[in-house]
Scaffold this motif. Structure first.
Motif, PDB file in Angstrom:
ATOM      1  N   GLN A 126       1.671   6.613  -6.895  1.00 16.33           N
ATOM      2  CA  GLN A 126       0.577   7.485  -7.327  1.00 16.33           C
ATOM      3  C   GLN A 126       0.924   8.962  -7.127  1.00 16.33           C
ATOM      4  O   GLN A 126       0.630   9.808  -7.975  1.00 16.33           O
ATOM      5  CB  GLN A 126      -0.711   7.156  -6.553  1.00 16.33           C
ATOM      6  N   GLN A 168       0.834  -1.204   0.000  1.00 16.02           N
ATOM      7  CA  GLN A 168       0.000   0.000   0.000  1.00 16.02           C
ATOM      8  C   GLN A 168       0.869   1.255   0.000  1.00 16.02           C
ATOM      9  O   GLN A 168       0.595   2.214  -0.727  1.00 16.02           O
ATOM     10  CB  GLN A 168      -0.921   0.032   1.218  1.00 16.02           C
ATOM     11  N   SER A 169       1.903   1.262   0.812  1.00 14.60           N
ATOM     12  CA  SER A 169       2.798   2.409   0.867  1.00 14.60           C
ATOM     13  C   SER A 169       3.490   2.628  -0.467  1.00 14.60           C
ATOM     14  O   SER A 169       3.595   3.760  -0.954  1.00 14.60           O
ATOM     15  CB  SER A 169       3.854   2.213   1.969  1.00 14.60           C
ATOM     16  N   ARG A 224       1.025   4.109  -2.901  1.00 12.40           N
ATOM     17  CA  ARG A 224       0.736   5.528  -2.610  1.00 12.40           C
ATOM     18  C   ARG A 224       1.863   6.427  -3.115  1.00 12.40           C
ATOM     19  O   ARG A 224       1.617   7.480  -3.685  1.00 12.40           O
ATOM     20  CB  ARG A 224       0.547   5.734  -1.108  1.00 12.40           C
TER      21      ARG A 224
END
Length: 181
Positions: free
Chosen positions: A158, A151-152, A155
């Motif tokens: 993105q 997830q990190s 992120r």
């Protein structure tokens, strides 16, 4: 006197004590909620713990147990406690708390050879259960870590794309495990 039969007769009391020991690790208001709310949809943690302990008890008191059934039974409790970030000793420590309840029920007969052998086998089963629980806990914690790391990474990717610093980050793999390897 068959210890397995005696323990089966005292099943409900032993499991209730075991349940109390497991939920003692939670805050007081959660403990009361787990005890009072029987609806599994309103109280998924409490109902999972209760169901798992019932299944575990049935396997644990057998002289020969089904390791796969034990693993399935303890899986729910361990998954909950690994996500809730319990320390490993707290997450699997509840397993020991069944020993005093069982010994208390068999104290009268502990000098009988069959009961002594049964208690020795039970101790071995509990030790095996601890090993299984620890392995499951570590597997779950690793999965949680990898999910957070992925997830990190996503992120940051993105953000870099959004700010125009990069168009695409070349991927080495979809999971952090693939990138590290």
């Amino acid at each position: 006197m068959n210890p397995e039969t005696l323990l089966s007769q005292k099943r409900k009391k032993i499991i209730n004590q075991w349940f109390d020991a497991v939920i003692a690790a939670y805050p007081d208001d959660s403990t009361q909620f787990f005890k009072k709310t029987a609806d599994p949809f309103a109280n998924p943690v409490g109902s999972t713990i209760e169901r798992s302990l019932n299944e575990l008890f049935d396997e644990l008191i057998k002289s020969e147990w089904d390791q796969e059934a034990v693993k399935n039974a303890i899986d729910g409790i361990i998954r909950i406690q690994s996500v809730q970030e319990f320390q490993p000793s707290d997450a699997i420590g509840f397993i020991f708390s069944i020993k005093p309840s069982i010994r208390k029920r068999l104290t009268k007969y502990e000098n009988e050879k069959a009961v002594k052998a049964y208690l020795d086998a039970l101790d071995a089963n509990i030790e095996q259960l601890l090993r299984i629980a620890f392995d499951l806990y570590m597997e779950c914690r690793q999965k949680v870590f990898l999910m957070r790391a992925n997830q990190s990474r996503d992120r940051v990717r993105q953000l870099l794309i959004k700010k125009g610093y990069i168009e695409e980050i070349p991927e080495k793999g979809n999971n952090l495990e693939d990138i590290i390897a």
